[in-house]
Enzyme design. Structure first.
Site, PDB file in Angstrom:
ATOM      1  N   LEU A 128      -4.591   7.120   4.042  1.00  0.00           N
ATOM      2  CA  LEU A 128      -5.009   6.183   3.000  1.00  0.00           C
ATOM      3  C   LEU A 128      -4.882   4.781   3.583  1.00  0.00           C
ATOM      4  O   LEU A 128      -3.781   4.262   3.735  1.00  0.00           O
ATOM      5  CB  LEU A 128      -4.132   6.339   1.759  1.00  0.00           C
ATOM      6  CG  LEU A 128      -4.680   7.238   0.652  1.00  0.00           C
ATOM      7  CD1 LEU A 128      -3.622   7.490  -0.410  1.00  0.00           C
ATOM      8  CD2 LEU A 128      -5.928   6.631   0.021  1.00  0.00           C
ATOM      9  N   LYS A 142      -2.233   4.311  -7.804  1.00  0.00           N
ATOM     10  CA  LYS A 142      -1.797   5.152  -6.687  1.00  0.00           C
ATOM     11  C   LYS A 142      -2.128   6.623  -6.957  1.00  0.00           C
ATOM     12  O   LYS A 142      -2.563   7.350  -6.055  1.00  0.00           O
ATOM     13  CB  LYS A 142      -0.293   4.983  -6.455  1.00  0.00           C
ATOM     14  CG  LYS A 142       0.094   3.671  -5.796  1.00  0.00           C
ATOM     15  CD  LYS A 142      -0.432   3.619  -4.374  1.00  0.00           C
ATOM     16  CE  LYS A 142       0.004   2.356  -3.645  1.00  0.00           C
ATOM     17  NZ  LYS A 142       1.369   2.425  -3.174  1.00  0.00           N
ATOM     18  N   GLY A 178       1.248   4.401   4.055  1.00  0.00           N
ATOM     19  CA  GLY A 178       2.142   3.438   4.703  1.00  0.00           C
ATOM     20  C   GLY A 178       3.309   3.027   3.838  1.00  0.00           C
ATOM     21  O   GLY A 178       3.948   2.007   4.108  1.00  0.00           O
ATOM     22  N   GLN A 211       7.140   1.847  -4.996  1.00  0.00           N
ATOM     23  CA  GLN A 211       7.710   2.650  -3.921  1.00  0.00           C
ATOM     24  C   GLN A 211       9.196   2.948  -4.126  1.00  0.00           C
ATOM     25  O   GLN A 211       9.942   3.114  -3.165  1.00  0.00           O
ATOM     26  CB  GLN A 211       7.449   1.958  -2.575  1.00  0.00           C
ATOM     27  CG  GLN A 211       5.963   1.906  -2.242  1.00  0.00           C
ATOM     28  CD  GLN A 211       5.635   1.080  -1.011  1.00  0.00           C
ATOM     29  OE1 GLN A 211       6.506   0.722  -0.238  1.00  0.00           O
ATOM     30  NE2 GLN A 211       4.361   0.767  -0.837  1.00  0.00           N
ATOM     31  N   CYS A 224     -11.921  -8.681  24.974  1.00  0.00           N
ATOM     32  CA  CYS A 224     -10.813  -7.736  24.829  1.00  0.00           C
ATOM     33  C   CYS A 224     -11.250  -6.420  25.465  1.00  0.00           C
ATOM     34  O   CYS A 224     -12.290  -6.355  26.122  1.00  0.00           O
ATOM     35  CB  CYS A 224     -10.432  -7.552  23.364  1.00  0.00           C
ATOM     36  SG  CYS A 224     -11.789  -6.993  22.306  1.00  0.00           S
TER      37      CYS A 224
END
Length: 485
Positions: free
Chosen positions: A183, A265, A287, A296, A450
């Protein structure tokens, strides 16, 4: 006559070395194939010889740094060494090479380590003592805490001498049967969580629940692309974007302020569960870190988990925010994530910290169940291997040649810069570059490059918005090398 090839000794991560033989050899085979494939994409072709707990790579001198760049980002590599000298396994020939290290070891505390396989007329300890006696003329022996170590590996009829071990990323090589769905918000946390799953040998796809329009989607896609290019160029990895605006309005309409974040969520988890089935993923990765935000807490995570039957993995659960941010910069996503505006917060005021599962379920039942199905049916699905700079940024940010008068800035790591860089380029990581824009001269023109050409467009865009004439070099390091030739 073919030029003599350089030898690189690669050692597996410690965890890989202790696995049962059948499992270990399968993992080693995957690792070797992964390294060979990534190098072949750069037109670098290598010879690999496998031994019990390591393998050797033979490569031409000019391609050594390309190999090192891949080894630095190949999960399953514990460490590796560039061989300084090689000879036959005869003791006198080995000892003849040892004086080459006297200047390097002079004044330092050192030891000699010998590793042998095969039958030889001398023992490892005897060879260590004799080599140590040679170096001991200008240095001091310290067997416990040496400042420098001379390594001598004797394998059957050959011997290899080196004094440096370069650390690899460790972990396990990717396994195509192990897939998970990340996610992805575009912020620091989800990118680090994805990387940590990759390190465990898991191949990942990415799901972005879009609440910020095309600009945020593009930024998040770029982070997924960087992770894929740098750490696991999985040919079937996908980036899925779902339009979540209707679901957000539905949540706002049918719930109290304090529960909105929990419900959002839950709907994301529901969407991820359905998409994971489509893609053949066995888990959802987030995460989330315990206590970092209101949603959380342990009670809230428990309530959210009830909305999915798929396993939820949270690699960052015990990390604090600063640890996560530091890791994001180490793995190459930090600069990009710092520019992403995360839009997951839809609660104004205090959010519930101890969500009641029954009440959460009651709210969920009042929501329109068809909205997630509709978003999935209308999803944007992108194969990451097909993503290039043009898909990520506008054409005005790019140049495909370096004209006279441009200042060239290499935005890779200092280590990569020291291995090879465009003639005349200066080295500033993306983080350093953006933090020091005030020190740059706006009258100059700049070209940034890069490794793959997918990170510098962001910096070029920021610099242009700040009044600089700055452009990203289109094509990355591979094209730049050919241009300089």
């Amino acid at each position: 006559m073919e030029a003599e090839k350089k030898v690189i000794i690669v050692r597996f991560s410690g965890e890989l070395s202790i696995k049962p033989d059948a499992e270990k050899y399968q993992a080693i085979e995957r690792l070797c194939k992964q390294i060979s494939l990534r190098l072949s994409e750069k037109n670098v072709f290598i010879d690999i010889t496998h031994f019990h707990d390591r393998f050797q790579i033979k490569v031409s001198e000019q391609e050594v740094q390309s190999v090192c760049a891949v080894l630095d980002r190949s999960f399953g590599v514990g460490n590796y060494s560039l061989v300084d000298f090689q000879c036959s396994s005869k003791e006198e020939q080995i000892l003849r090479l040892v004086p080459n290290y006297q200047d390097q070891f002079s004044g330092a505390e050192f030891r000699v380590r010998v590793k042998r396989s095969g039958q030889h007329s001398y023992s490892s300890m005897d060879l260590e003592k004799k080599a140590g006696a040679i170096l001991g003329k200008t240095a001091k022996v310290n067997l416990s805490f040496p400042q420098k170590v001379l390594h001598i590996e004797v394998i059957n009829e050959e011997a290899f001498l080196y004094s440096e071990k370069r650390k690899g990323p460790g972990g396990l090589p990717p396994h195509k049967r192990e897939r998970a769905l990340v996610l992805m918000s575009g912020g620091f946390d989800s990118a680090v969580a994805a990387w940590m799953l990759m390190k465990r040998g898991v191949c990942v796809d990415y799901l972005f629940c879009n609440m910020g329009g095309k600009s945020t989607e593009r930024q998040t896609l770029q982070i997924a692309k960087v992770l894929s290019d740098l750490w696991n160029p999985d040919p079937i990895a996908k980036f899925i974007s779902l339009d979540f605006t209707d679901s957000i309005e539905d949540i706002k309409k049918h719930s109290s302020l304090t529960y909105r974040q929990i419900l959002l969520k839950c709907k994301m988890y529901e969407a991820a569960s359905n998409v994971s089935k489509i893609l053949g993923c066995y888990a959802i990765v987030t995460g989330e870190a315990l206590g970092q935000v209101s949603s959380q807490s342990l009670q809230n995570l428990r309530a959210i988990d009830l909305s999915t039957r798929v396993s939820v993995l949270r690699p960052c659960i015990g990390m604090d925010k600063q640890e996560i941010i530091k890791k994001a910069y180490e793995i190459g996503t930090g600069v990009l994530s710092a520019k992403v505006l995360e839009l997951c917060g839809i609660t104004q005021g205090k959010a519930v910290r101890k969500a009641n599962p029954s009440k959460t379920d009651e709210y969920l039942q009042s929501l329109d169940q068809s909205l997630i199905e509709k978003a999935i049916q209308e999803r944007t699905e992108i194969l990451l291997k097909d993503v290039d700079g043009k898909m990520l940024q506008s054409e005005y940010l790019f140049v495909d040649e370096i004209s006279e008068g441009y200042e060239v800035i290499d935005c890779r790591t200092q280590k990569e810069f020291s291995q090879w860089h465009y003639a005349g380029a200066r080295n500033l990581s993306l983080r350093e570059l953006l933090a020091n824009l005030k020190s740059l001269n706006k009258k100059k023109k700049y070209v940034l490059y890069c490794s793959f050409g997918t990170q510098t467009p962001v910096a070029a865009e920021i610099m242009q918005q700040s009044g600089f004439q700055a452009y990203a070099f289109k094509g990355g390091i591979g094209k730049l090398r050919s241009l300089q030739k």
